[in-house]
Design a protein around this motif. Sequence first.
Motif, mmCIF file in Angstrom:
data_model
loop_
_atom_site.group_PDB
_atom_site.id
_atom_site.type_symbol
_atom_site.label_atom_id
_atom_site.label_comp_id
_atom_site.label_asym_id
_atom_site.label_seq_id
_atom_site.Cartn_x
_atom_site.Cartn_y
_atom_site.Cartn_z
ATOM 1 N N SER A 55 0.749 -1.208 -0.268
ATOM 2 C CA SER A 55 -0.118 0.059 -0.109
ATOM 3 C C SER A 55 0.831 1.272 0.147
ATOM 4 O O SER A 55 0.649 2.262 -0.545
ATOM 5 C CB SER A 55 -0.726 -0.129 1.317
ATOM 6 N N ARG A 58 2.180 1.621 -3.595
ATOM 7 C CA ARG A 58 0.923 2.182 -4.394
ATOM 8 C C ARG A 58 0.622 3.789 -4.087
ATOM 9 O O ARG A 58 0.571 4.446 -5.228
ATOM 10 C CB ARG A 58 0.020 1.251 -4.165
ATOM 11 N N ASP A 59 0.739 3.931 -2.836
ATOM 12 C CA ASP A 59 0.260 5.385 -2.505
ATOM 13 C C ASP A 59 1.222 6.362 -3.038
ATOM 14 O O ASP A 59 0.762 7.451 -2.959
ATOM 15 C CB ASP A 59 -0.083 5.719 -1.086
#
Length: 288
Positions: A55, A58-59
């Motif tokens: 995550s 991705r962020d």
Amino acid sequence: MSERSSAREDVRFATMEGDDDRRVAYAEYGTETGSPVVFLHGTPGSRRLAELFESSARDNGVRLLAPDRPGYGRSDPWPDRSIRDGDQTVSTVLDHAGIDTARLVAFSGGAPYAFAAATTLPSRIDRLDVVAGATPPEYINDPPAVPRILGRIGSTAPPVLAALFRTQRWVAERRDPSFVVAQYTTGDPTAAVSDRAAEIVRADLLEALDRHRSGAVTEFGQIASDWNVDFDAIDAPVRFWHGDDDANVPIESVRRFEASLPAARLEVLDGADHLGTLLRSVPAILSD
């Protein structure tokens, strides 16, 4: 040249240049078109550890590539490799992924192989971040008992160490994830580690020792001996991230090592142990 695994959709396979066509497995997390970062797992370890940062990658628009080093997970063994051969895993993954340059992040026992890559691939490594990283033996005054014993066995009796790792995996597969997490933490292993993170750490160890034990056996012996790396040849900036409560790699040896590298910088994480340093620092690295 690339294939997908039926068991895990994120696994790719690249072929290392050479006469025997060794296969290197790696996983990708984050954003496919993002800024490339290569993540080197610990000893023992596997590509699965980078799942912790899916995550965050991705962020932050990061393409996170995490290889299994030789003899771990789904990468073919290479028992006679040296630390200086660490560049071949990195370059093989970069070539296969179509990447010219990348940042390099190394955790724990991945540090020696990251330094080797930084010395021999200066045009391809933009920056090196070493997270709770092992240090060359000449900077260690009082090595912790477990790494010292495993390093000695790996150097003098590799079959014995392989048997120990086989047993460790058998037990870890049947125990709660806290059994594995406790090897990288101080105090209560469940206090500061989420259930998801603990499951990934356990899966990482199981994958690392699933098909082979040669990766861990080889590396414990190598890390405890002369690294034979020309640190003066490193052009990329080096940043150490280390917790002051790390029992696996005491911070005193890291301070001495960092002081020997003119372009290096040490970020101290107050109260962080070995795993805590990983969980706190890598999201910060990926957001930079």
